[in-house]
Enzyme design. Sequence first.
Site, PDB file in Angstrom:
ATOM      1  N   ASP A 329     -22.869-135.849  68.653  1.00 42.68           N
ATOM      2  CA  ASP A 329     -21.449-135.453  68.693  1.00 42.68           C
ATOM      3  C   ASP A 329     -20.583-136.482  67.959  1.00 42.68           C
ATOM      4  O   ASP A 329     -21.082-137.311  67.186  1.00 42.68           O
ATOM      5  CB  ASP A 329     -21.023-135.237  70.158  1.00 42.68           C
ATOM      6  CG  ASP A 329     -19.940-134.180  70.306  1.00 42.68           C
ATOM      7  OD1 ASP A 329     -18.766-134.497  70.045  1.00 42.68           O
ATOM      8  OD2 ASP A 329     -20.255-133.031  70.671  1.00 42.68           O
ATOM      9  N   TRP A 440     -18.720-127.213  65.009  1.00 41.51           N
ATOM     10  CA  TRP A 440     -17.532-127.262  64.128  1.00 41.51           C
ATOM     11  C   TRP A 440     -16.293-127.310  65.014  1.00 41.51           C
ATOM     12  O   TRP A 440     -15.886-126.303  65.563  1.00 41.51           O
ATOM     13  CB  TRP A 440     -17.543-126.020  63.254  1.00 41.51           C
ATOM     14  CG  TRP A 440     -16.437-125.871  62.261  1.00 41.51           C
ATOM     15  CD1 TRP A 440     -15.096-126.003  62.467  1.00 41.51           C
ATOM     16  CD2 TRP A 440     -16.586-125.525  60.877  1.00 41.51           C
ATOM     17  NE1 TRP A 440     -14.404-125.755  61.321  1.00 41.51           N
ATOM     18  CE2 TRP A 440     -15.285-125.457  60.328  1.00 41.51           C
ATOM     19  CE3 TRP A 440     -17.678-125.245  60.059  1.00 41.51           C
ATOM     20  CZ2 TRP A 440     -15.065-125.123  58.993  1.00 41.51           C
ATOM     21  CZ3 TRP A 440     -17.450-124.916  58.726  1.00 41.51           C
ATOM     22  CH2 TRP A 440     -16.146-124.868  58.205  1.00 41.51           C
ATOM     23  N   ASP A 441     -15.724-128.501  65.110  1.00 38.04           N
ATOM     24  CA  ASP A 441     -14.639-128.709  66.077  1.00 38.04           C
ATOM     25  C   ASP A 441     -13.259-128.616  65.428  1.00 38.04           C
ATOM     26  O   ASP A 441     -13.119-128.670  64.194  1.00 38.04           O
ATOM     27  CB  ASP A 441     -14.835-130.093  66.735  1.00 38.04           C
ATOM     28  CG  ASP A 441     -14.326-130.132  68.164  1.00 38.04           C
ATOM     29  OD1 ASP A 441     -13.515-129.254  68.540  1.00 38.04           O
ATOM     30  OD2 ASP A 441     -14.725-131.041  68.906  1.00 38.04           O
ATOM     31  N   ASN A 443      -9.503-130.132  66.935  1.00 38.11           N
ATOM     32  CA  ASN A 443      -8.967-130.726  68.165  1.00 38.11           C
ATOM     33  C   ASN A 443      -7.459-130.865  68.296  1.00 38.11           C
ATOM     34  O   ASN A 443      -6.988-131.709  69.059  1.00 38.11           O
ATOM     35  CB  ASN A 443      -9.621-132.093  68.384  1.00 38.11           C
ATOM     36  CG  ASN A 443     -10.935-131.946  69.131  1.00 38.11           C
ATOM     37  OD1 ASN A 443     -11.013-131.226  70.120  1.00 38.11           O
ATOM     38  ND2 ASN A 443     -11.976-132.590  68.644  1.00 38.11           N
ATOM     39  N   ASP A 508     -13.992-127.353  77.420  1.00 36.09           N
ATOM     40  CA  ASP A 508     -14.367-128.739  77.715  1.00 36.09           C
ATOM     41  C   ASP A 508     -14.551-128.938  79.213  1.00 36.09           C
ATOM     42  O   ASP A 508     -15.008-129.998  79.643  1.00 36.09           O
ATOM     43  CB  ASP A 508     -13.284-129.702  77.205  1.00 36.09           C
ATOM     44  CG  ASP A 508     -13.471-130.008  75.726  1.00 36.09           C
ATOM     45  OD1 ASP A 508     -14.564-129.727  75.196  1.00 36.09           O
ATOM     46  OD2 ASP A 508     -12.528-130.531  75.102  1.00 36.09           O
TER      47      ASP A 508
HETATM   48  C1  GLA Z   1     -13.632-131.888  71.601  1.00 38.91           C
HETATM   49  C2  GLA Z   1     -14.827-131.049  71.979  1.00 38.91           C
HETATM   50  C3  GLA Z   1     -15.811-131.901  72.758  1.00 38.91           C
HETATM   51  C4  GLA Z   1     -16.225-133.096  71.927  1.00 38.91           C
HETATM   52  C5  GLA Z   1     -14.998-133.878  71.485  1.00 38.91           C
HETATM   53  C6  GLA Z   1     -15.372-134.961  70.504  1.00 38.91           C
HETATM   54  O1  GLA Z   1     -12.881-132.228  72.695  1.00 38.91           O
HETATM   55  O2  GLA Z   1     -14.438-129.924  72.696  1.00 38.91           O
HETATM   56  O3  GLA Z   1     -16.923-131.143  73.135  1.00 38.91           O
HETATM   57  O4  GLA Z   1     -16.965-132.653  70.815  1.00 38.91           O
HETATM   58  O5  GLA Z   1     -14.040-133.040  70.876  1.00 38.91           O
HETATM   59  O6  GLA Z   1     -14.275-135.689  70.102  1.00 38.91           O
END
Ligand code: GLA
Length: 707
Positions: A329, A440-441, A443, A508
């Site tokens: 991650d 693929w995030d 945020n 999350d």
């Molecule tokens: C987000 C994702 C998490 C993790 C963090 C990493 O919050 O939902 O699962 O990958 O980013 O910064």
Amino acid sequence: MIRRKGNIFRLETPSTTLVIKADTAEYLYYGKKLASGGGFEALYGSPRKLFSQYGGTDYSESSVLVENTDGGMSTAFAFSKCKIWAEKPETEGLPSSYGEGKTLELKYTDAAAKVSFFLYYTVFEDSDVIAVSSKLYNGAKKELYIRRLASVQLDLFGKYSFVTFEGDWARERQKVVRSVGRGIFYNDSKKGISSHERNPFVMAEGEDGVYAVNLVYSGNHKELMECCESGRVRLLSGINDFMFRWKLSPGETFTAPEAVICYAPTEDEASLRMHAFVSEHIVRGKWKKKERPVLVNNWEGTYFGFDRERILKIAAAAKEAGAELFVLDDGWFGKRDDDTSSLGDWYDNEVKTGGGLASLADAVRAMGLDFGIWVEPEMISEDSDLYRAHPNFAMKVPGREPTRMRNQLCLNLADEKVQNYVVRVISDVIARSGASYVKWDYNRAVTDPFGKNVPQGEYFHRYILGYYRIASKITKKFPFVLFEGCAGGGGRFDLGSLCYFQQYWTSDDTDARERLKIQSGTSYGYPQTAMGAHVSACPNHQTGDGNPLETRFNVACGGTLGYEMDLSVLSDEEKRTVARQIAFYKEHRKLLQFGDFYRLGEAFGENIAGFMTVSKDKNTAIAVVCASKQVIGGELPYVRFKGLNPSAVYEVTAREQSNYRSAPSFTAGGDVLMGGIPLRDIYEDTEKTQYGGRLYSRLYILKKCKA
Ligand code: GLA
């Protein structure tokens, strides 16, 4: 099937009928399949319209609203022609459904303004749904501005509830039911993405059944239900018209995102149809029907604080437990030790990876695991080489301090240069790591929508088109890779994203009690294969609550299974439990991931909740039942199983769980099980967690007895 008689078109799926009168742009009927073959004259002059425009006597919310070529805002689209396509025509520039489906094209023209409006209805018989899309063509010599172009309109009569799926970060898609009295009710996003707060999947539920609508779109969307004085309830869904103003030059066409609609007598049926549609006509590529691997992700195990040794230790424990894929991650690139830096610098952090990403990935693969990698392609940290070299890649309003979320800015995806950069660097990460899985995030949400030379009214949509172009190019380059989308959990869980990413990180929040609700809400519109569901450490990092390891696993069986923790630090007994869980999951994976999915009980408000998956032939099923609390001296915990063959007899066996002394087994008829049976033994859980009340949970395997 589409049948035509003059201007009447009868669109049929195995259990629904939609009757359209093309010349007057009305639909005469939509609902349960009609057995009679005609006699629709009685319905002519129906107040149910296929679309609505401003300028006549319809003062409800319009589905089409343009600043016309003549300078006014009224339009008079009138029928011009229609056509049946043997195959679904492509939706230009946007993700959309695919596959066999006869399509009805209807064209309406405003002759004075020389503007045409097209509607498309595609019949997907295998999933009992209809996909709808629309577009506007400017045939005049002057530009016009689109102010609203809804993808679909449904006009209903009667009493309806507006059912939406709302929440926040770590609390996505909680079911909300509002009864629609007079007035207008909205469900929308202005965050630039489909959002944690309000998902585009909605339902209108009335005495006649359920009308479910979803949008194949990941940006600002808007669904509204308006009950007007006549008692008509209008449901619209499409791009949000908030700040929307799209210039359509002469000769240009604007295509609205596709929507999918279905009628079903019950919520369960509506979900099954939507699941079939998503699995068959949205999710693509090699992984479409392939069993998804059991993964171990290091995020909650290490956060940013890892080195090569720690990663390999977790990977070794993952292999030992029987997992198939290890996912590295956030934190492996640039100078990324926390969330303040390095997004955009997709080169290896040599120290943390201990010699580079490729060598770490090779070491994981040498253990007999596949390797997966986390990326967040659409973002930029101000503390990054990318920002120092190209500050104009970031989305911000010139001369104004940008709003920061998680210390980061969005990239300006409306700019093709930025898109090309992202495609290049992210493709390189995938290629050099040899990853077979990519998380693929995304945020943060959009706050300062701005791009040089992009009109403000077009920004949000152009931004999403940029996302789609990037996602399309990268996923096409790596057809064997399994992509899991993510947006701070499930903030962009929608059909647009699922056209590129075969599964999505649901939330999350991995606390079993909360997850049960989140997965239950998500399952109304989306199949279980799309939902990433992980077992995480206890006490839970989001809620601080504790739940037995077996409960955490049972709940995670409602999606694609993973472990989001450092498995190497578990006790030997816990390690054995995890290994048994993974072996069980693999043995039943096909049924769990691809069976017909039903919600059990009521996750929003009642004590008993869960889910079950049933094989297509109804011979086997797995049910997970959870009780929120032990009601002392109260009602027995009853559960009504679903989807079984009523006349078959099933052997029901509880999975052996480390927190129950026994694993009961009994036989019962399908009709008896679906009528409801008491589950007293659910409270025999022996685990005394020190972290407060636990979610009791058992998993049952149902097998049809031989006759
Ligand atoms: C987000 C994702 C998490 C993790 C963090 C990493 O919050 O939902 O699962 O990958 O980013 O910064």
